[in-house]
Design a protein around this motif. Structure first.
Motif, PDB file in Angstrom:
ATOM      1  N   ARG A 130      38.637  39.506  40.886  1.00 36.49           N
ATOM      2  CA  ARG A 130      39.030  38.109  40.955  1.00 36.49           C
ATOM      3  C   ARG A 130      39.245  37.686  39.474  1.00 36.49           C
ATOM      4  O   ARG A 130      40.124  36.717  39.277  1.00 36.49           O
ATOM      5  CB  ARG A 130      38.591  37.326  42.162  1.00 36.49           C
ATOM      6  CG  ARG A 130      38.601  37.783  43.499  1.00 36.49           C
ATOM      7  CD  ARG A 130      37.832  37.304  44.422  1.00 36.49           C
ATOM      8  NE  ARG A 130      38.391  37.166  45.708  1.00 36.49           N
ATOM      9  CZ  ARG A 130      37.864  36.797  46.720  1.00 36.49           C
ATOM     10  NH1 ARG A 130      36.721  35.863  46.700  1.00 36.49           N
ATOM     11  NH2 ARG A 130      38.439  36.739  48.039  1.00 36.49           N
ATOM     12  N   ASP A 131      38.207  37.585  38.722  1.00 33.50           N
ATOM     13  CA  ASP A 131      38.198  36.934  37.413  1.00 33.50           C
ATOM     14  C   ASP A 131      39.286  37.407  36.467  1.00 33.50           C
ATOM     15  O   ASP A 131      39.219  38.692  36.296  1.00 33.50           O
ATOM     16  CB  ASP A 131      36.822  36.740  36.886  1.00 33.50           C
ATOM     17  CG  ASP A 131      36.360  35.805  35.610  1.00 33.50           C
ATOM     18  OD1 ASP A 131      37.627  35.540  35.164  1.00 33.50           O
ATOM     19  OD2 ASP A 131      35.317  35.365  35.624  1.00 33.50           O
ATOM     20  N   PRO A 132      39.969  36.647  36.065  1.00 34.12           N
ATOM     21  CA  PRO A 132      41.079  37.029  35.129  1.00 34.12           C
ATOM     22  C   PRO A 132      40.597  37.561  33.898  1.00 34.12           C
ATOM     23  O   PRO A 132      41.021  38.621  33.402  1.00 34.12           O
ATOM     24  CB  PRO A 132      41.983  35.907  34.786  1.00 34.12           C
ATOM     25  CG  PRO A 132      41.789  35.041  35.833  1.00 34.12           C
ATOM     26  CD  PRO A 132      40.225  35.258  36.507  1.00 34.12           C
ATOM     27  N   LYS A 133      39.395  37.143  33.514  1.00 33.33           N
ATOM     28  CA  LYS A 133      38.815  37.482  32.222  1.00 33.33           C
ATOM     29  C   LYS A 133      38.074  39.093  32.515  1.00 33.33           C
ATOM     30  O   LYS A 133      38.243  39.816  31.608  1.00 33.33           O
ATOM     31  CB  LYS A 133      37.557  36.600  31.785  1.00 33.33           C
ATOM     32  CG  LYS A 133      37.867  35.297  31.450  1.00 33.33           C
ATOM     33  CD  LYS A 133      36.879  34.475  30.958  1.00 33.33           C
ATOM     34  CE  LYS A 133      36.935  32.953  30.917  1.00 33.33           C
ATOM     35  NZ  LYS A 133      36.585  32.408  32.044  1.00 33.33           N
ATOM     36  N   ARG A 168      39.312  41.218  34.707  1.00 37.68           N
ATOM     37  CA  ARG A 168      40.438  42.023  34.809  1.00 37.68           C
ATOM     38  C   ARG A 168      41.081  42.452  33.249  1.00 37.68           C
ATOM     39  O   ARG A 168      41.485  43.619  33.073  1.00 37.68           O
ATOM     40  CB  ARG A 168      41.479  41.306  35.660  1.00 37.68           C
ATOM     41  CG  ARG A 168      41.129  41.310  37.179  1.00 37.68           C
ATOM     42  CD  ARG A 168      42.631  41.065  37.950  1.00 37.68           C
ATOM     43  NE  ARG A 168      43.230  39.974  37.544  1.00 37.68           N
ATOM     44  CZ  ARG A 168      43.091  38.584  37.891  1.00 37.68           C
ATOM     45  NH1 ARG A 168      42.107  38.837  38.776  1.00 37.68           N
ATOM     46  NH2 ARG A 168      43.865  37.813  37.748  1.00 37.68           N
ATOM     47  N   ALA A 211      32.535  43.297  49.823  1.00 37.14           N
ATOM     48  CA  ALA A 211      32.336  42.189  50.871  1.00 37.14           C
ATOM     49  C   ALA A 211      33.211  41.055  50.122  1.00 37.14           C
ATOM     50  O   ALA A 211      33.629  40.242  50.855  1.00 37.14           O
ATOM     51  CB  ALA A 211      31.132  41.861  51.245  1.00 37.14           C
ATOM     52  N   GLU A 212      33.014  40.826  48.985  1.00 33.05           N
ATOM     53  CA  GLU A 212      33.816  39.641  48.348  1.00 33.05           C
ATOM     54  C   GLU A 212      35.103  39.739  47.932  1.00 33.05           C
ATOM     55  O   GLU A 212      35.865  38.681  48.280  1.00 33.05           O
ATOM     56  CB  GLU A 212      32.762  39.415  46.899  1.00 33.05           C
ATOM     57  CG  GLU A 212      33.514  38.271  46.109  1.00 33.05           C
ATOM     58  CD  GLU A 212      32.691  38.186  44.716  1.00 33.05           C
ATOM     59  OE1 GLU A 212      31.950  39.107  44.411  1.00 33.05           O
ATOM     60  OE2 GLU A 212      32.900  37.140  44.232  1.00 33.05           O
ATOM     61  N   PRO A 272      38.375  41.347  48.974  1.00 28.10           N
ATOM     62  CA  PRO A 272      38.912  42.294  50.185  1.00 28.10           C
ATOM     63  C   PRO A 272      40.219  43.032  49.841  1.00 28.10           C
ATOM     64  O   PRO A 272      40.659  43.335  48.850  1.00 28.10           O
ATOM     65  CB  PRO A 272      39.492  41.237  51.303  1.00 28.10           C
ATOM     66  CG  PRO A 272      39.682  40.051  50.458  1.00 28.10           C
ATOM     67  CD  PRO A 272      38.797  40.092  49.345  1.00 28.10           C
ATOM     68  N   ASN A 293      43.106  43.780  50.654  1.00 25.47           N
ATOM     69  CA  ASN A 293      44.447  43.526  49.980  1.00 25.47           C
ATOM     70  C   ASN A 293      44.615  42.952  48.683  1.00 25.47           C
ATOM     71  O   ASN A 293      45.619  43.302  48.077  1.00 25.47           O
ATOM     72  CB  ASN A 293      45.051  42.289  51.184  1.00 25.47           C
ATOM     73  CG  ASN A 293      45.612  42.713  52.312  1.00 25.47           C
ATOM     74  OD1 ASN A 293      45.850  44.187  52.545  1.00 25.47           O
ATOM     75  ND2 ASN A 293      45.933  42.021  53.277  1.00 25.47           N
ATOM     76  N   GLU A 294      43.669  42.285  48.258  1.00 22.98           N
ATOM     77  CA  GLU A 294      43.716  41.865  46.946  1.00 22.98           C
ATOM     78  C   GLU A 294      43.361  43.015  46.060  1.00 22.98           C
ATOM     79  O   GLU A 294      44.189  43.012  45.075  1.00 22.98           O
ATOM     80  CB  GLU A 294      42.395  40.851  46.785  1.00 22.98           C
ATOM     81  CG  GLU A 294      42.523  39.439  47.185  1.00 22.98           C
ATOM     82  CD  GLU A 294      41.489  38.585  46.861  1.00 22.98           C
ATOM     83  OE1 GLU A 294      40.989  38.757  45.799  1.00 22.98           O
ATOM     84  OE2 GLU A 294      41.136  37.661  47.731  1.00 22.98           O
ATOM     85  N   GLN A 311      46.871  44.973  45.448  1.00 24.10           N
ATOM     86  CA  GLN A 311      47.785  44.356  45.160  1.00 24.10           C
ATOM     87  C   GLN A 311      47.600  44.359  43.363  1.00 24.10           C
ATOM     88  O   GLN A 311      48.261  44.442  42.615  1.00 24.10           O
ATOM     89  CB  GLN A 311      47.868  42.956  45.427  1.00 24.10           C
ATOM     90  CG  GLN A 311      49.112  42.111  45.074  1.00 24.10           C
ATOM     91  CD  GLN A 311      50.515  42.504  45.746  1.00 24.10           C
ATOM     92  OE1 GLN A 311      50.441  43.291  46.634  1.00 24.10           O
ATOM     93  NE2 GLN A 311      51.464  41.981  45.434  1.00 24.10           N
ATOM     94  N   ARG A 312      46.219  44.086  43.173  1.00 25.61           N
ATOM     95  CA  ARG A 312      45.912  43.856  41.481  1.00 25.61           C
ATOM     96  C   ARG A 312      46.028  45.073  40.905  1.00 25.61           C
ATOM     97  O   ARG A 312      46.485  45.212  39.816  1.00 25.61           O
ATOM     98  CB  ARG A 312      44.402  43.404  41.496  1.00 25.61           C
ATOM     99  CG  ARG A 312      44.187  41.928  41.802  1.00 25.61           C
ATOM    100  CD  ARG A 312      43.143  41.270  41.306  1.00 25.61           C
ATOM    101  NE  ARG A 312      43.185  39.863  41.973  1.00 25.61           N
ATOM    102  CZ  ARG A 312      42.323  39.604  42.819  1.00 25.61           C
ATOM    103  NH1 ARG A 312      41.340  40.276  43.371  1.00 25.61           N
ATOM    104  NH2 ARG A 312      42.421  38.211  43.281  1.00 25.61           N
ATOM    105  N   GLU A 332      49.783  46.064  40.503  1.00 29.17           N
ATOM    106  CA  GLU A 332      50.128  45.519  39.322  1.00 29.17           C
ATOM    107  C   GLU A 332      49.586  45.688  37.897  1.00 29.17           C
ATOM    108  O   GLU A 332      50.038  45.963  37.146  1.00 29.17           O
ATOM    109  CB  GLU A 332      49.823  43.837  39.686  1.00 29.17           C
ATOM    110  CG  GLU A 332      50.867  43.270  40.548  1.00 29.17           C
ATOM    111  CD  GLU A 332      50.990  41.749  40.679  1.00 29.17           C
ATOM    112  OE1 GLU A 332      50.423  41.007  40.024  1.00 29.17           O
ATOM    113  OE2 GLU A 332      51.580  41.199  41.670  1.00 29.17           O
TER     114      GLU A 332
END
Lengths: 238, 279
Positions: free
Chosen positions: B80-83, B85, B116-117, B119, B121-122, B125-126, B129
């Motif tokens: 989730r954290d852009p850094k 990624r 668990a944190e 999910p 779908n995220e 998608q990530r 991309e």
């Protein structure tokens, strides 16, 4: 008061639809009239803060979500922001000193501003100025960002933000959140912590989201979309 | 088909050169280099030092089969954290760069991590991309990105059809599947993955697996070739059917506790029998 070119263009741009709408638009438009103008022209502006947007996928998410909601919207950078019914500012880096007064002015003139804080995803040193700006311009008090994961077994809450307005929906948390301290207009909680607040500003509203919503729109979360559509409906004319 | 084994299997305390000598002596054709897993190959290793690694590989009479990494377990493309990624993307880019230096045309990437944190779908998608963005870099470098099927550990892309859909969504010709035939556990059959993905397979990791639920480390269900429940005759037949003639890379999770070099010999002998069909 000197009138800058940008301010002049902004006023002129607002005056055109106003003139078409009728004669009630006099030079001395008061707050009520401003609100009426905004609500008769259901527009939405999605603000791309460019380098100051710390969650780019949040911007993409709002773009996708607004597209799916059939709300007409345009994309603008911070300099191009103009009055609209709904102004969405996704993933804002903390402490944007020039942005806060402009958002307050737009809200004051009748816009509903959704401000999604990216404070929890930015460098920690920006938090102090974020807190000062929100308190000064909107009367919102925030607490330092919290890490929600990993959850401690036995003390954990389910990983959802419970929204009570504009509809009752549950949306996943986004790992870190910026809680609000308290006051009126709280409408979402993460466990016991309030993470969203709406405050009246002049003829409009300022909505603070401490838990990012945009990334969930981006990943296709239905409840997040429901929430966004609720915001859009709230801003549309009756 | 050619056989290779990871440099991360070289026993602790051995030098890179000692390990390469052992690998050569056991009859392997190549070595898989793991960035981040060994003292000699880190993200901070310079191009000149990587060139020196290649020289040592060549001096041992070997080639580099591919560049792999376990760094994405801590820094996933799906974070989730852009850094985080951004760091994950940098790891892939460095893999591509070093693959060019060591003259190989494939890297292994653990594409996403469902938790668990964060999910599903995220993560999906990530990863799509991220790989869409990395595909052109891979293409210009002529290095294939092989996304590994770490079914149980990733909790992601659990079936071959799902993986196929994923690769279609990524839609980059230089992004394919690094198939690990030991990672499928009780969620399917390796031979069916081979049949479905055929030309999209960039490399194959070999290990065996016991078909009861488990994970790495203390709970490992991974074992040496022919000791688990994989149907090796069916796997070989599927490899023949799709004309796979690439690298078979040994990745033994379970390590010998004594006579550490013996595992290299035993694994090489088992791979030979697989290649020759003496099963």
């Amino acid at each position: 008061m000197p009138v800058t070119r940008r301010r002049f263009l902004g006023v002129a741009a607002c005056a055109v639809p106003g003139a078409l709408a009728g004669a009630r638009l006099a030079a001395g438009t008061n707050r009520l009239n401003a609100a009426l103008i905004a609500r008769r022209n259901p527009t939405c502006t999605l603000v791309d803060l460019e380098g100051d947007c710390v969650l780019r996928e949040s911007l993409d998410g709002f773009r996708r979500g607004l597209g799916a909601s059939s709300a007409p919207f345009d994309l603008a950078n911070a300099d191009q922001m103009r009055r609209a019914n709904l102004i969405v500012v996704p993933g804002a880096a903390p402490g944007l000193a020039n942005l806060a007064p402009r958002l307050r002015d737009l809200a004051h003139d009748g816009a509903t501003v959704i401000y999604e804080s990216g404070a929890a995803y930015a460098e920690a040193d920006g938090f102090g100025s974020e807190r000062r700006l929100l308190a000064r311009y909107f009367g919102i008090e925030i607490a330092p960002p919290i890490d929600l994961w990993p959850m401690t077994p036995g003390t954990a809450f389910a990983p959802y933000v419970h929204y009570e307005w504009p509809g009752r929906v549950m949306v996943r948390d986004f790992s870190r959140a910026t809680p609000v301290v308290g006051g009126k207009g709280l409408f979402a909680r993460l466990g016991e912590a309030p993470v969203a607040q709406r405050v009246q500003v002049g003829a409009g509203e300022f909505i603070f989201l401490g838990s990012p919503l945009g990334p969930h729109l981006w990943s296709g979360d239905r409840e997040a979309q429901t929430l966004l559509e609720g915001f859009v409906r709230f801003c549309q004319p009756a | 088909m050619k056989k290779s084994i990871g440099d991360n299997m070289i026993p602790h305390g051995w030098s890179f050169e000692q390990g390469l000598d052992l690998i050569k002596k056991c009859g392997y054709d190549g070595v898989e280099l793991w960035i981040g897993d060994t003292s000699w190959f880190q993200m901070s290793t310079t191009d000149a030092q990587v060139t020196d690694l290649l020289r040592k590989v060549q001096n041992a009479g070997l080639v580099v089969s591919n560049v792999s990494t376990g760094l994405h377990w801590d820094s996933p493309l799906s974070a989730r954290d852009p850094k985080v990624r951004a760091q994950a993307r940098r790891i892939v880019e460095r893999q591509i760069e070093t693959a060019q230096i060591v003259k190989t045309d494939a890297i292994l990437v653990v594409a996403g991590l469902v938790t668990a944190e964060v999910p599903y779908n995220e993560v999906y998608q990530r990863c799509v991309e991220a790989l869409q963005a990395l595909g052109p870099k891979a293409e210009s470098a002529k290095v294939k990105i092989g996304c590994e099927n770490c079914n149980s550990e990733q909790r992601f892309l659990l079936s071959p059809r799902e993986f196929q859909t994923f690769l279609k969504d990524v839609n980059q010709p230089w992004v394919g599947l690094h198939l690990d035939v030991g990672n499928i556990h009780d969620t399917g059959f390796a031979e069916q993955w081979i049949e479905m993905h055929g030309p999209n397979i960039t490399r194959i990791h070999l290990k065996d697996v016991k078909k009861h639920r488990g994970r790495c480390g203390e709970e490992s269900v991974y074992t040496n070739l022919f000791l688990g429940n994989n149907d090796w005759k069916a796997i070989r037949a599927a490899l023949q059917k799709v004309n796979y003639d690439g690298w078979l890379v040994a990745e033994m999770e379970d390590r010998y506790r004594f006579a550490l070099d013996q595992q290299f010999y035993d694994t090489a002998a088992a791979i030979d029998r697989l290649i020759q069909g003496r099963l």
